[in-house]
Motif scaffolding. Structure first.
Motif, PDB file in Angstrom:
ATOM      1  N   GLN A 422       0.854  -1.179   0.000  1.00  0.00           N
ATOM      2  CA  GLN A 422       0.000   0.000   0.000  1.00  0.00           C
ATOM      3  C   GLN A 422       0.893   1.233   0.000  1.00  0.00           C
ATOM      4  O   GLN A 422       1.743   1.396   0.885  1.00  0.00           O
ATOM      5  N   LEU A 423       0.710   2.117  -0.999  1.00  0.00           N
ATOM      6  CA  LEU A 423       1.451   3.368  -1.074  1.00  0.00           C
ATOM      7  C   LEU A 423       0.466   4.511  -0.939  1.00  0.00           C
ATOM      8  O   LEU A 423      -0.511   4.595  -1.700  1.00  0.00           O
ATOM      9  N   GLY A 424       0.684   5.388   0.039  1.00  0.00           N
ATOM     10  CA  GLY A 424      -0.195   6.533   0.224  1.00  0.00           C
ATOM     11  C   GLY A 424       0.611   7.801   0.295  1.00  0.00           C
ATOM     12  O   GLY A 424       1.624   7.867   0.996  1.00  0.00           O
ATOM     13  N   LEU A 425       0.154   8.828  -0.443  1.00  0.00           N
ATOM     14  CA  LEU A 425       0.878  10.094  -0.385  1.00  0.00           C
ATOM     15  C   LEU A 425       0.817  10.661   1.023  1.00  0.00           C
ATOM     16  O   LEU A 425       1.827  11.117   1.564  1.00  0.00           O
ATOM     17  N   PHE A 426      -0.389  10.630   1.610  1.00  0.00           N
ATOM     18  CA  PHE A 426      -0.538  11.141   2.962  1.00  0.00           C
ATOM     19  C   PHE A 426      -0.697  10.008   3.997  1.00  0.00           C
ATOM     20  O   PHE A 426      -0.112  10.081   5.071  1.00  0.00           O
ATOM     21  N   ALA A 427      -1.516   8.990   3.655  1.00  0.00           N
ATOM     22  CA  ALA A 427      -1.796   7.948   4.647  1.00  0.00           C
ATOM     23  C   ALA A 427      -2.236   6.667   3.963  1.00  0.00           C
ATOM     24  O   ALA A 427      -2.705   6.668   2.826  1.00  0.00           O
ATOM     25  N   THR A 428      -2.085   5.530   4.725  1.00  0.00           N
ATOM     26  CA  THR A 428      -2.622   4.243   4.295  1.00  0.00           C
ATOM     27  C   THR A 428      -3.368   3.623   5.454  1.00  0.00           C
ATOM     28  O   THR A 428      -3.064   3.888   6.617  1.00  0.00           O
ATOM     29  N   LYS A 429      -4.366   2.769   5.112  1.00  0.00           N
ATOM     30  CA  LYS A 429      -5.124   2.092   6.164  1.00  0.00           C
ATOM     31  C   LYS A 429      -5.646   0.768   5.621  1.00  0.00           C
ATOM     32  O   LYS A 429      -6.161   0.711   4.505  1.00  0.00           O
ATOM     33  N   THR A 430      -5.502  -0.305   6.414  1.00  0.00           N
ATOM     34  CA  THR A 430      -6.117  -1.591   6.107  1.00  0.00           C
ATOM     35  C   THR A 430      -6.902  -2.051   7.319  1.00  0.00           C
ATOM     36  O   THR A 430      -6.438  -1.934   8.454  1.00  0.00           O
ATOM     37  N   LYS A 431      -8.132  -2.537   7.078  1.00  0.00           N
ATOM     38  CA  LYS A 431      -9.012  -2.909   8.180  1.00  0.00           C
ATOM     39  C   LYS A 431      -9.024  -4.402   8.448  1.00  0.00           C
ATOM     40  O   LYS A 431      -9.643  -4.851   9.392  1.00  0.00           O
ATOM     41  N   ASP A 432      -8.346  -5.222   7.595  1.00  0.00           N
ATOM     42  CA  ASP A 432      -8.329  -6.662   7.780  1.00  0.00           C
ATOM     43  C   ASP A 432      -6.868  -7.124   7.810  1.00  0.00           C
ATOM     44  O   ASP A 432      -5.935  -6.324   7.813  1.00  0.00           O
ATOM     45  N   TYR A 433      -6.666  -8.447   7.843  1.00  0.00           N
ATOM     46  CA  TYR A 433      -5.316  -8.999   7.868  1.00  0.00           C
ATOM     47  C   TYR A 433      -4.503  -8.498   6.679  1.00  0.00           C
ATOM     48  O   TYR A 433      -5.035  -8.301   5.579  1.00  0.00           O
ATOM     49  N   MET A 434      -3.196  -8.312   6.914  1.00  0.00           N
ATOM     50  CA  MET A 434      -2.334  -7.845   5.833  1.00  0.00           C
ATOM     51  C   MET A 434      -0.986  -8.532   5.878  1.00  0.00           C
ATOM     52  O   MET A 434      -0.373  -8.681   6.942  1.00  0.00           O
ATOM     53  N   VAL A 435      -0.503  -8.933   4.680  1.00  0.00           N
ATOM     54  CA  VAL A 435       0.852  -9.423   4.490  1.00  0.00           C
ATOM     55  C   VAL A 435       1.492  -8.537   3.426  1.00  0.00           C
ATOM     56  O   VAL A 435       1.045  -8.554   2.262  1.00  0.00           O
ATOM     57  N   GLY A 436       2.478  -7.733   3.809  1.00  0.00           N
ATOM     58  CA  GLY A 436       3.093  -6.822   2.847  1.00  0.00           C
ATOM     59  C   GLY A 436       3.607  -5.577   3.521  1.00  0.00           C
ATOM     60  O   GLY A 436       4.072  -5.631   4.665  1.00  0.00           O
ATOM     61  N   SER A 437       3.507  -4.406   2.828  1.00  0.00           N
ATOM     62  CA  SER A 437       4.097  -3.166   3.320  1.00  0.00           C
ATOM     63  C   SER A 437       3.133  -2.009   3.160  1.00  0.00           C
ATOM     64  O   SER A 437       2.325  -1.966   2.227  1.00  0.00           O
ATOM     65  N   GLN A 438       3.224  -1.073   4.102  1.00  0.00           N
ATOM     66  CA  GLN A 438       2.520   0.203   4.023  1.00  0.00           C
ATOM     67  C   GLN A 438       3.555   1.317   4.052  1.00  0.00           C
ATOM     68  O   GLN A 438       4.400   1.354   4.957  1.00  0.00           O
ATOM     69  N   MET A 450      -0.832  -7.913  11.203  1.00  0.00           N
ATOM     70  CA  MET A 450      -0.100  -7.592   9.976  1.00  0.00           C
ATOM     71  C   MET A 450       1.258  -8.264  10.010  1.00  0.00           C
ATOM     72  O   MET A 450       1.914  -8.334  11.055  1.00  0.00           O
ATOM     73  N   ARG A 451       1.687  -8.754   8.848  1.00  0.00           N
ATOM     74  CA  ARG A 451       3.032  -9.302   8.690  1.00  0.00           C
ATOM     75  C   ARG A 451       3.725  -8.518   7.584  1.00  0.00           C
ATOM     76  O   ARG A 451       3.297  -8.577   6.426  1.00  0.00           O
ATOM     77  N   GLY A 452       4.752  -7.749   7.950  1.00  0.00           N
ATOM     78  CA  GLY A 452       5.434  -6.957   6.932  1.00  0.00           C
ATOM     79  C   GLY A 452       6.034  -5.694   7.507  1.00  0.00           C
ATOM     80  O   GLY A 452       6.518  -5.682   8.643  1.00  0.00           O
ATOM     81  N   LEU A 453       5.940  -4.568   6.731  1.00  0.00           N
ATOM     82  CA  LEU A 453       6.691  -3.354   7.037  1.00  0.00           C
ATOM     83  C   LEU A 453       5.775  -2.142   6.966  1.00  0.00           C
ATOM     84  O   LEU A 453       4.971  -1.999   6.042  1.00  0.00           O
ATOM     85  N   GLN A 454       5.906  -1.248   7.966  1.00  0.00           N
ATOM     86  CA  GLN A 454       5.272   0.060   7.937  1.00  0.00           C
ATOM     87  C   GLN A 454       6.364   1.126   7.961  1.00  0.00           C
ATOM     88  O   GLN A 454       7.209   1.129   8.864  1.00  0.00           O
ATOM     89  N   VAL A 455       6.344   2.029   6.955  1.00  0.00           N
ATOM     90  CA  VAL A 455       7.343   3.105   6.859  1.00  0.00           C
ATOM     91  C   VAL A 455       6.621   4.420   6.633  1.00  0.00           C
ATOM     92  O   VAL A 455       5.814   4.542   5.694  1.00  0.00           O
ATOM     93  N   THR A 456       6.887   5.423   7.487  1.00  0.00           N
ATOM     94  CA  THR A 456       6.247   6.728   7.351  1.00  0.00           C
ATOM     95  C   THR A 456       7.101   7.786   8.033  1.00  0.00           C
ATOM     96  O   THR A 456       8.022   7.481   8.796  1.00  0.00           O
ATOM     97  N   GLY A 457       6.740   9.051   7.748  1.00  0.00           N
ATOM     98  CA  GLY A 457       7.476  10.140   8.373  1.00  0.00           C
ATOM     99  C   GLY A 457       6.928  10.557   9.706  1.00  0.00           C
ATOM    100  O   GLY A 457       7.618  11.199  10.486  1.00  0.00           O
ATOM    101  N   LEU A 458       5.659  10.199  10.015  1.00  0.00           N
ATOM    102  CA  LEU A 458       5.050  10.693  11.253  1.00  0.00           C
ATOM    103  C   LEU A 458       4.615   9.575  12.200  1.00  0.00           C
ATOM    104  O   LEU A 458       5.143   9.449  13.306  1.00  0.00           O
TER     105      LEU A 458
END
Length: 789
Positions: A422-438, A450-458
């Protein structure tokens, strides 16, 4: 009997009705038989007691259990409902100390003794006690917080209860150690029915001596107790007579526990038993006919059954084979029954009423597909979570079967299970199980595991568990983390399994491995590295200020802990400590080894080595310049010696090793002890006592500086006086003694130009050269000693 037959024949002769007389004969014989049986049976009245103990807290370094209390409640409930135990005879003890548990057992014993005394020599009644424990244990005994109730003492206390039959059921790690004490031998069931006269004891344990006993979140209880209670409900009735004996219940629990734990991380768990019983009959643990309501399963029901009450709690679990009916006992209420077979799931609902037994057959179950659900468009095949829709099952299924995809948006939102990026200019959101990256500029949010990576500035948010990493410029938050949190502030509201790296790191439950930051805080932690470290329980803390309730190793400028193994720092403070190395070491209650400039302990089991040692009660002798020991030597002696000098000496330490401080000033010769000379001696020495305390001999070496005049200038004008003394102290009464002895004295010039110390009668001998003069002589002393010696 002859008279009876005579009457029958006479009746037959008069009436001519053989049938009528035959009926009379049967009735009379039956009455005679019943009268004879009633006269000789002597039915036994059984008084039963349940003593159920739960202890979730096993002390430092042990995980807090979740279900010990509910296990104890379930055990007590089934015996109260089906085992003939009245409510007033049910004892529940929660999170006790050793003293509390002993006190409660004593209270039960007094009640048993009163009941036993009341019945006297009456053999028609019997007292039976069932003691249950769910909690932590090891090879030493029950772990009650930081205390240990040894197997030997616990077994001895249960054996000593004033009851005819004593049964202990122990659901704890290594509980087989209690049966190892005498060796377990399988014998027939012992909780006898009312016609038996069985007496003795039995111990049932959930595991062997070297095995772990395990609990399950799915069962909301331990494997063993859950299986045992299911067996007592009726699943263990192998004979089908409507009664469950302990042997039947134990065998059912053994098989079910072993089967359920063979594939767990804790490994296979083997319950064990030790019985020592004598008598006749067969004791019944539970009687299905005594329940207010019951459930009868028809012969055609076949499969794994899960029975839940109206609150959704699992009250029984069993595997039933077709071809034999089965009876179960429960309180009245609404129940749901899940029947599971390979690739087949069925449900049934049933309401049980008092004084009524409901029947449940195969036809009453309806097929359900709750556990076989497609993940809303992204799973190529269906998933099967036979043990429940757990996060692990969902993530594994998603990882194996999900279709990976990447999406981008200003605010990228997904309500379905997600595999990919999931790529978001401002934000990302998932409401169910996730395998991957935000990945986004400001906020990433995952509502479920969630299984994976979350990367953000805030801000990164994982409202449940994240298995992977959170990297942000400001804040990372997760309910629990199996991986890395890297940010200015890292917060795990429950546990963190890997690492938190940031300015402020907090894991409110457990931090298994590493927190690296300026401020680190957790309830239980692996390693803290930072300026300020705080935790309830910690293995290693390295920082300027370290604080923990329980800590293995603390290295810092200031270390504070309630219970600690090793502290290394400038100032170390602990209530109980094994090793303290620092400038100042303080143990408020119980200390071990302390090495520092100042060491203080109320009680010490180890060695104190430092310049100043203070110990209220020491088991080992401190080594230092000044050692003040409450149970050691602290005494003052004033005496007169062969130099005509009045001295005052102070002894501090123990009988094995003490330090001595002395000041002395000689009287002017010929003035009858009226005036002192303008000379004095002061010095430091070490010594030991023979005979320990009270009347004893002393061997002491003292180095004294002998001055001809008191001077505060930098110029020194002193002799060195070496004195070896052997003396004896006779205790006159507590705190006061008479001291006498002899000395060997050697004096050298030091920084002075001449030798002046000498005995009054000038029986000394000089030696050496002009620049290296020396003098020696034998001496004596006598005086009064006061204090503890």
């Amino acid at each position: 009997m002859k008279k009876i037959l005579g009457k029958i024949l006479f009746c037959d002769f008069l009436s001519g009705s053989a049938i009528f007389c035959l009926v009379c004969l049967v009735a009379i014989l039956a009455a005679a038989s019943n009268a004879h049986a009633a006269a000789n049976s002597g039915e036994i009245a059984i008084n039963r007691y349940v003593f159920a103990v739960s202890a979730n807290n096993g002390g430092k370094g042990r995980p807090v259990l979740r279900y010990a209390e509910s296990d104890a409640r379930a055990f007590a409930n089934v015996l109260s409902q089906m085992g003939g135990v009245p409510k007033q005879n049910v004892y529940r003890v929660t999170e006790p100390s050793v003293a509390t548990l002993q006190s409660q057992l004593e209270s039960l014993d007094k009640k048993l003794a009163t009941a036993k005394s009341a019945k006297g020599a009456d053999a028609s009644s019997r007292e039976e006690v069932l003691v249950y424990y769910s909690g932590h244990a090891d090879e030493k005994g029950l772990r009650l917080g930081e205390e240990i109730y040894s197997w030997k003492e616990f077994r001895r206390r249960v054996d000593a209860l004033n009851a005819d039959v004593k049964i202990a059921v122990i659901d704890a790690c290594g509980s087989g150690a209690i049966t190892r004490a005498k060796g377990g031998v399988a014998v027939p069931a012992f909780m006898v029915d009312k016609s038996s006269d069985m007496k003795g004891y039995a111990f049932i344990t959930s595991s062997t001596q070297d095995e772990s006993s395990q609990e399950s979140d799915k069962l909301k209880g331990s494997f063993f107790t859950h299986s045992l209670v299911s067996g007592l409900r009726g699943a263990g009735d192998a004979s089908g007579d409507g009664k469950v004996t302990l042997s039947e219940a134990y065998q059912f629990a053994f098989n079910e526990t072993l089967q359920k734990t063979e594939a767990t991380m804790g490994g296979a768990q083997h319950p064990s038993r030790d019985m020592n019983l004598a008598g006749t009959g067969d004791v019944v643990m539970t009687d299905l006919r005594s329940t207010s309501a019951g459930l009868d399963l028809d012969e055609d029901v076949d499969g794994h059954l899960f029975i839940r009450d109206e609150k959704g709690e699992l009250v029984a679990e069993l595997y039933k084979k077709s071809g034999r009916a089965m009876s179960l006992g429960f309180p009245a209420g609404k129940y749901s029954v899940r029947l599971e077979r390979p690739a087949e799931y069925k449900d049934a609902s049933i309401t049980l009423y008092d004084n009524n037994r409901a029947r449940l057959g195969k036809k009453q179950f309806t097929a359900v597909a709750v556990e076989k659900t497609a993940l809303r468009g992204e799973i190529k095949s269906e998933r099967s979570c036979a043990n429940g829709d757990t996060a692990k099952c969902s993530l594994d299924s998603l990882d194996r079967n999900g279709v990976s995809r990447t999406t981008f948006g200003f605010y990228d939102r997904d309500n379905d299970p997600r595999k990919g990026v999931q790529l978001g200019l401002f934000a990302t959101k998932t409401k169910d199980y996730m395998v991957g990256s935000q990945v986004s500029l400001f906020v990433n949010s995952a509502d479920k595991d969630m299984r994976g990576l979350q990367v953000t500035g805030l801000l990164n948010i994982a409202n449940e568990n994240i298995d992977g990493a959170q990297i942000s410029g400001t804040v990372n938050y997760a309910e629990s983390v199996d991986g890395l949190q890297l940010s200015y502030i890292n917060w795990a509201s429950e546990k963190s399994e890997a690492a938190q790296i940031g300015f402020v790191n907090a894991a409110l439950d457990t931090m298994r491995y590493l927190q690296l930051g300026f401020v680190n805080a957790s309830e239980y932690s692996g390693t803290h590295v930072g300026f300020v470290n705080a935790s309830v329980g910690s293995k290693v803390q390295v920082g300027f200020v370290d604080a923990a309730k329980n800590a293995d190793v603390q290295v810092g400028f200031v270390n504070v802990a309630k219970d600690n193994d090793v502290q290394v720092g400038f100032t170390n403070v602990a209530v109980n400590s094994r090793v303290g190395v620092g400038f100042v070491n303080v143990s408020a209650w119980e200390g071990g080894t302390q090495v520092g400039y100042v060491n203080v302990a109320t009680k010490s089991e180890g060695r104190q080595v430092g310049f100043v040692n203070v110990c209220g009660q020491c088991e080992k002798t401190p080594v230092g310049f000044i050692s003040v020991v409450g149970n050691g030597v602290w005494s003052a002696t004033t005496s007169l010696n062969e130099m005509g000098a009045l001295d005052l000496s102070l002894h501090l330490g123990t009988a094995y090793f003490y330090t001595a401080f002395q000041v002395a000033r000689p009287f002017e010769k010929g003035n009858g002890f009226k005036h002192f000379e303008d000379r004095y001696e002061s010095g430091y020495g070490i010594g030991t006592q023979f005979g320990k305390y009270g009347n004893h001999f002393e061997l002491e070496y003292m180095l004294l500086n002998a001055h001809e005049a008191v001077s505060f200038s930098d110029d020194t004008n002193e002799n060195y006086h070496h004195r070896l003394r052997l003396g004896f102290v006779h205790k006159l009464f507590p705190g006061v003694g008479l001291a006498v002895g002899g000395t060997l004295n050697v004096v050298t010039l030091g920084y002075a130009d001449k030798l002046w110390p000498k005995p009054w009668n000038n029986y000394h001998d000089d030696f050496g050269s002009e620049k290296h003069k020396g003098r020696f002589w034998p001496g004596f002393y006598s005086g009064i000693t006061v204090g503890r010696f």
